[in-house]
Motif scaffolding. Structure first.
Motif, PDB file in Angstrom:
ATOM      1  N   ALA A   1       0.669 -14.969  15.337  1.00 41.76           N
ATOM      2  CA  ALA A   1       1.441 -14.071  14.472  1.00 41.76           C
ATOM      3  C   ALA A   1       2.218 -13.057  15.306  1.00 41.76           C
ATOM      4  N   ARG A   2       1.581 -12.504  16.326  1.00 40.21           N
ATOM      5  CA  ARG A   2       2.274 -11.537  17.195  1.00 40.21           C
ATOM      6  C   ARG A   2       3.364 -12.223  18.000  1.00 40.21           C
TER       7      ARG A   2
ATOM      8  N   SER B   1       1.513 -19.600  12.331  1.00 39.50           N
ATOM      9  CA  SER B   1       2.139 -18.481  11.641  1.00 39.50           C
ATOM     10  C   SER B   1       3.561 -18.883  11.287  1.00 39.50           C
ATOM     11  N   GLY B   2       3.968 -18.563  10.053  1.00 38.03           N
ATOM     12  CA  GLY B   2       5.290 -18.953   9.589  1.00 38.03           C
ATOM     13  C   GLY B   2       5.291 -20.389   9.103  1.00 38.03           C
TER      14      GLY B   2
ATOM     15  N   GLY C   1      10.804 -13.307  17.266  1.00 38.42           N
ATOM     16  CA  GLY C   1      11.627 -13.590  16.102  1.00 38.42           C
ATOM     17  C   GLY C   1      11.770 -15.068  15.795  1.00 38.42           C
TER      18      GLY C   1
ATOM     19  N   THR D   1       4.967  -4.935  24.863  1.00 39.90           N
ATOM     20  CA  THR D   1       4.285  -6.164  24.444  1.00 39.90           C
ATOM     21  C   THR D   1       3.171  -6.529  25.401  1.00 39.90           C
TER      22      THR D   1
ATOM     23  N   ARG E   1       5.129 -14.832  17.084  1.00 43.01           N
ATOM     24  CA  ARG E   1       6.260 -15.068  16.179  1.00 43.01           C
ATOM     25  C   ARG E   1       7.033 -13.775  15.923  1.00 43.01           C
ATOM     26  N   GLU E   2       6.319 -12.666  15.758  1.00 40.18           N
ATOM     27  CA  GLU E   2       6.987 -11.392  15.500  1.00 40.18           C
ATOM     28  C   GLU E   2       7.756 -10.905  16.719  1.00 40.18           C
ATOM     29  N   THR E   3       7.175 -11.074  17.905  1.00 41.21           N
ATOM     30  CA  THR E   3       7.795 -10.573  19.130  1.00 41.21           C
ATOM     31  C   THR E   3       9.103 -11.281  19.434  1.00 41.21           C
TER      32      THR E   3
END
Length: 852
Positions: free
Chosen positions: A515-516, A542-543, A522, A495, A518-520
């Motif tokens: 966005a990254r 994001s989300g 969870g 990351t 939130r993805e990293t």
């Protein structure tokens, strides 16, 4: 060699009259005495004698004069400073707004220009002029400050000097007439300069400067990789367990924090990483509310090792003291496993640990199950295997008649214990070892059928078996934990590597960062918030649903003074804070890149406008001078010729005058059309029309035989604005006629070519043509192809393409077979395409499908 950027020194004051300008001038005098080349670029004395006296002996540059609405103003002369090029220049009142019509809007921008030239700047500013504090100052004083400067400008200073004065002393200065004129003193003392206002402004200045110093200290520690806390500011961290003693610990921590001015209270609660719900959720909620009431902040982290997670958080928060409660476990458990307080004290290092006793101390409670990196399903499977596997192996061995099965049984049961450790971890493996021990003793160790051992060697073998089984299970469990940690570290490294690459490439955006993020981690949602005058504004999200304020999220991380990242979802591990800080740093870089890109776009727009203005002047001087000269000559001939001018000459002069007027009108029309196109003011009125209504009018006015209109009546109707389309075709035909006239070629042909969705109007000439590499250039405003084209291609084609695009069509240039240029004007059809559309075009259209 790159130009050295000038240093910026800011004298910061809480209110007017504290002595900022005097301090700036005193520094200038000290530097002059040391031999430094110092000039005063601008100083505002406001008629104060003691301030004017400090300018004696200093070189003061003259101000520039600006006229605005009939009034004369004086302001900083940046050009004079750059021409004089001193080592240091003193410029008063950084937040000042320049007079309208100046090269730059704010004096802070003038300072940036001077610093870019390598000149050091010493300046002054009051705390009420900082952008982030503008609303607070208005609430305190009731006065809205119209002149502000972004905090980033002041924070970028190499040195900030606080000029402080007690409110009573400042009021005495005002009463003596040393700040304002005597007629204004009473009103000022009873309004803006009240003791309460001055005290609040002074506190704002001190706190703002303290935050800046704290940021600078953090930057220094990160740059020098200093991980251990520095006790520069009291930060008390309270470890909240969620038990009934939590409120006692928080209140004790708050009392400790109150002992030092400016201290901070932080509470941290550790959630196990097993994904199970916290049994003390209600108590934790009450503790969170209590912390907020006491002015502290509440944080939740996830950790396998509670003590390690608490210490990691305290170290990351630069804490000076940890408040921990005495263990609620009984004496036996504390003797066997120790307590969290003891472990925290052993891991805390330089952080002081304060153990607090409470009513629940020493009361045994049901402990949370030992943490494991394995899933719940694998642990259940391990417990089942710990019971079933020894029984199955024993049953299989009992089917053989061999009398001495102890060595084989030990090996098989040891292998079964290792298998249980691989499946379920430490505790199931230890249980399997105990079950195997009793199985070996009962079934395979003489005398069998009883829990006794006849031979000492067999007893030693059983003990060794249990020790080996326990050791193997421990090693397997630790290896599993280390593998999980290695996976987490690898993910963290990947990351951070991705973050570094995105920063280096400069392609990341605020939307991509959230966005990254939130993805990293969870998370359910991540939002980037910006502080505005009216509250918080979502910059990127994001989300969903996303937090609109920092208090609505579960995790917050500061990006800069005006931006914060807010995460909504499961709490983060303490070890994840480093990655989260990396995201915050990248977000600040992205925001800075966005600001720089905005400035670049603004500079490009200004450069384009300047280029357009220059080209406009060049075009006007080129195209306007010729018709004016013709008109002047004709008028002089008509007026002054008298009887010497015959009827034929008079007619020729009148015709020349008429031509000049036409050219002048055409030029003015083009300029007006171009300005309306760039402003987006042209709104076409689209209707279904036949080309028979447009083209004859567009080609009229040329000498007989100059234009050949070859459009069949079967050409379908088009959807267009008649007036605008006529202007476009007339422009193209006029250019083509001039080009054909220069070579004496055949007449210009105007054709129509029908396509499924459009009708192409072709204007074909046999002139000199235009090279393919220069065809796009001739559609740009004020491009005359270096004056190599006949008749000029300056404004006309730019206006023609703009009008065409407004009509929903296209305008392109192609070669004419055999020499010349064909302008292809595509106009949308008024009806949808039909199967016979390709056959409805005129014969000439099919003949000239590639340009005539």
């Amino acid at each position: 060699m790159e130009q050295r950027r000038g240093r910026l020194t800011v004298y910061l004051g809480a209110a007017p009259g504290v002595g900022k300008t005097c301090a700036m001038l005193d520094e200038a005098r000290r530097r002059v005495e040391r031999g430094t080349d110092v000039v005063v670029g601008l100083v505002e004395t406001h008629g104060r004698a003691h301030t004017e006296a400090r300018t004696e002996g200093l070189e003061v540059l003259p101000r520039r004069t600006v006229e605005h609405r009939g009034t004369t103003f004086t302001d900083l002369d940046v050009d004079a400073v750059l021409a004089r090029r001193p080592a240091v220049v003193c410029i008063d009142e950084l937040a000042h707004t320049n007079v309208p019509g100046s090269a730059r809007e704010k004096r802070a921008e003038d300072v940036e220009v001077i610093r870019a030239a390598g000149i050091d700047v010493v300046t002054t500013v009051n705390i009420q002029h900082l952008e982030s504090l503008n609303d607070q100052v208005e609430r305190i004083t009731g006065v809205r400050q119209r002149e502000t400067v972004p905090d980033a400008v002041v924070r970028s200073a190499d040195q900030i000097q606080l000029v402080d004065m007690a409110p009573e002393a400042l009021r005495r200065r005002m009463a003596h007439g040393n700040v304002y004129r005597p007629e204004n003193v009473d009103a000022s003392l009873t309004s803006y300069f009240r003791v309460g206002n001055l005290t609040a402004l002074r506190e704002l200045a001190l706190l703002w400067l303290a935050d800046r110093v704290d940021d600078a200290l953090g930057d220094y520690r990160r740059a020098h990789r200093i991980d251990h806390p520095w006790p520069t500011k009291e930060r008390v961290v309270v470890a909240v367990t969620g038990g009934p003693e939590s409120e006692t610990l928080i209140r004790r921590g708050a009392k400790l924090a109150e002992r030092a001015v400016g201290s901070e209270l932080l509470a941290v609660h550790v959630i196990a990483d097993d994904g199970l719900r916290d049994p003390g959720e209600r108590q934790v909620a009450r503790a969170q509310q209590l912390v907020a009431t006491l002015g502290g902040t509440f944080h939740t982290v996830v950790g396998e090792d509670v003590a390690r997670a608490v210490v990691d958080f305290a170290t990351g928060a630069d804490a000076t003291m940890l408040v921990v409660g005495v263990s609620r476990h009984g004496r036996l458990r504390r003797l066997l496993t120790g307590s969290s307080g003891d472990r925290i004290a052993s891991l805390a290092g330089a952080v002081d640990v304060h153990l607090v006793t409470h009513a629940q101390a020493g009361r045994a409670t049901r402990a949370r199950g030992a943490g494991s990196s394995l899933s719940t399903r694998r642990q259940l499977a391990g417990w089942a295997a710990a019971v079933v596997l020894p029984v199955v192996l024993t049953w299989l061995l009992q089917r053989f008649e061999d009398t001495d099965q102890l060595p084989l049984a030990e090996m098989l049961l040891l292998a079964g214990t290792v298998l249980v450790a691989l499946v379920g971890g430490l505790l199931p493996a230890l249980a399997a070892a105990v079950v195997s021990f009793f199985t070996l003793n009962w079934f395979f160790t003489p005398p069998t059928g009883v829990l006794t051992v006849a031979e000492p060697a067999n007893f030693v073998a059983l003990l060794v078996y249990v020790a080996v089984a326990g050791g193997v299970a421990t090693v397997v469990d630790r290896a599993s934990r280390r593998a999980a940690e290695a996976t987490l570290a690898r993910a963290e490294a990947a990351t951070m590597g991705a973050l570094s690459r995105s920063v280096l490439t400069g392609h990341d955006t605020a939307e991509a960062v959230v966005a990254r993020l939130r993805e990293t981690f969870g998370q359910d949602a991540v939002s980037l918030l910006a502080r505005t005058a009216s509250g918080w504004q979502v910059v990127a999200a994001s989300g969903g649903p996303c937090a609109a304020t920092p208090d609505e999220g579960d995790t917050r991380v500061r990006v800069d003074d005006d931006h914060v990242l807010v995460l909504t979802g499961d709490p983060l591990r303490a070890s994840d804070q480093r990655v989260l800080e990396g995201f915050a740093v990248q977000t600040s870089l992205v925001l800075e890149y966005r600001r720089l890109r905005t400035r670049e776009d603004r500079a490009a727009a200004l450069e384009s406008a300047e280029a357009t203005s220059t080209a406009l002047l060049r075009a006007v001087s080129h195209d306007l001078r010729t018709p004016l000269a013709t008109m002047r000559t004709s008028v002089d001939g008509l007026v002054g010729g008298g009887e010497l001018v015959g009827p034929d000459d008079r007619a020729e002069l009148v015709r020349s005058l008429d031509d000049g007027i036409d050219r002048l009108e055409r030029l003015i029309d083009h300029l007006l059309d171009l300005s309306r196109l760039e402003a987006g003011l042209l709104q076409p009125v689209l209707r279904d029309r036949s080309l028979d209504e447009v083209l004859p009018l567009a080609v009229a006015g040329h000498p007989p035989g100059a234009v050949s209109l070859e459009v069949d009546e079967s050409v379908p109707m088009v959807r267009t604005d008649v007036g605008m389309l006529e202007r476009v075709v007339a422009n193209l035909v006029g250019n083509a006629v001039r080009a054909s006239r220069s070579t004496g070629a055949t007449p210009v042909r105007v054709l129509a070519h029908v396509l499924p969705g459009t009708v192409e109007v072709l204007v074909v000439d046999r002139g000199p043509g235009v090279p393919a590499a220069q065809r796009e250039r001739m559609f740009a405003p004020f491009q005359r192809l270096d004056d190599s084209s006949v008749g000029g291609l300056g404004l006309g084609l730019a206006v023609a393409r703009g009008l065409t695009e407004a009509l929903g069509g296209t305008l392109e240039a192609e070669d004419t077979p055999g020499g010349g240029l064909t302008m292809v004007l595509a106009v949308p059809r008024a009806e949808p395409p039909t199967e016979t559309a390709s056959g409805t075009g005129s014969g000439t259209g099919s003949e000239t499908g590639v340009g005539g």
